[in-house]
Scaffold this motif. Structure first.
Motif: not given
Length: 321
Positions: A68-78, A90-108
């Motif tokens: 939420l702020t520089d000094e606050s803890a990680e948001i755990p969910r939501g 071609p549609d002049e939009k940026l492609p969506l590569v990955a999504t996740a829902r929860g708290g801290t996310g880990v992506f490859q």
């Protein structure tokens, strides 16, 4: 009609609160350095399947955390995470590569440049990241807080939640009208997560003219609670042959302010509505007979109002036998 009473807000701020109530929806905000990039409509991207592999090929692992702020803890969910490529299609939009829902996310992700968007309720932030072969961690600061709205009648009497709704708008300095609508139909007592800033809040008690407007500031990392006082009353009108008698069906009702403005019209044996404090004229028409009564609405005094034969405009044209 008297001018609608100004809001009387009791604001209490709870510092350092984290908001853990899940709420769908997101509003993107660009951080410095990416203002010229065009993100797609984020509401079009919210897959329910977030457990599948999010990127193919050998790449680097990146851990994303939201605060939420520089000094606050990680948001755990939501939190809703969306990762976009930086090259438009071609549609002049940026492609969506990955999504996740929860708290801290880990992506490859494959090595390269990406835009990461974190949404927490209606608060959001976007950041450019660069992924390599080595593990990486990025922390995104939402600069967000919460807003909790409620309303009372004069004397602190609660308003039934089914008759009360709020709408949250952007503030508009250019015009006297409301700015862009952010959230409609906000239920009283619910917590809305928003980016820090000032918002224009409209409270509606009923659906006629009991409306309160005020600007409220949301601070990062804090919960702002605002309670508005409505000066209005709930009335039920009926046309009767005698005091305490049965309401007459098929009656056309018109409610006028003291300036002659029509604020409500309906047809039926009863006319129920919430009216703001002030002076009104109630008009009932049944067949070819018209009845009229002047009335003053007192805040918080809910009551039934009867129109009687003595309210007939043409006293020679009474009820038939």
């Amino acid at each position: 009609m008297r001018r609608i009473q100004r809001a009387m807000f009791a604001l209490s701020v709870i510092a350092g609160s984290s908001f853990l109530v899940a709420q769908a929806g997101a509003q993107g905000n660009s951080s410095s350095g990416i203002d010229n990039l065009r993100l797609p409509n984020l509401n079009n991207y919210a897959p329910t399947d977030s457990g599948r592999p999010l990127a193919a090929g050998e790449g680097g692992q990146i851990t994303l955390a939201a605060h939420l702020t520089d000094e606050s803890a990680e948001i755990p969910r939501g939190v809703i995470w969306r990762v976009f490529g930086t090259e438009t299609g071609p549609d002049e939009k940026l492609p969506l590569v990955a999504t996740a829902r929860g708290g801290t996310g880990v992506f490859q992700l494959a090595p390269g440049s990406y835009l990461v968007h974190a949404a927490y309720g209606r608060a959001g932030v976007t950041k450019r990241i660069t992924v390599g072969r080595d593990p990486l961690r990025e922390d995104l600061v939402l600069d967000a807080g919460g807003l909790k709205l409620d309303a009372r009648l004069s004397g602190g009497v609660r308003i039934p939640s089914g008759q009360l709704r709020f709408a949250i708008y952007e503030t508009s300095a250019e015009t006297a009208s409301d700015g862009a609508l952010i959230i409609p139909d906000v239920e009283p007592g619910s917590i809305v997560r928003l980016n820090a800033g000032t918002y224009h809040v409209v409270s509606n008690y009923g659906s006629v003219n009991a409306v309160i407007r005020s600007d409220i500031r949301v601070e990062a990392g804090k919960l702002t609670e605002a309670t508005v006082e409505h000066r209005a009353a709930n009335l039920t009108l009926k046309l009767v042959r005698e005091r305490g008698g049965e309401a007459i069906a098929d009656t056309a009702w018109s409610i006028l302010t003291d300036t002659g403005e029509i604020v409500y019209e309906t047809v039926g044996a009863y006319a129920s509505m919430v009216l703001a404090e002030g002076s009104y004229t109630f008009i009932a028409k049944n067949r070819d007979r018209i009845y009229q009564r002047d009335f003053t609405v007192v805040p918080g005094r809910n009551q039934d109002v009867e129109l009687l034969p003595t309210d007939l405009l043409d006293q020679n044209n009474q009820f038939p036998d």
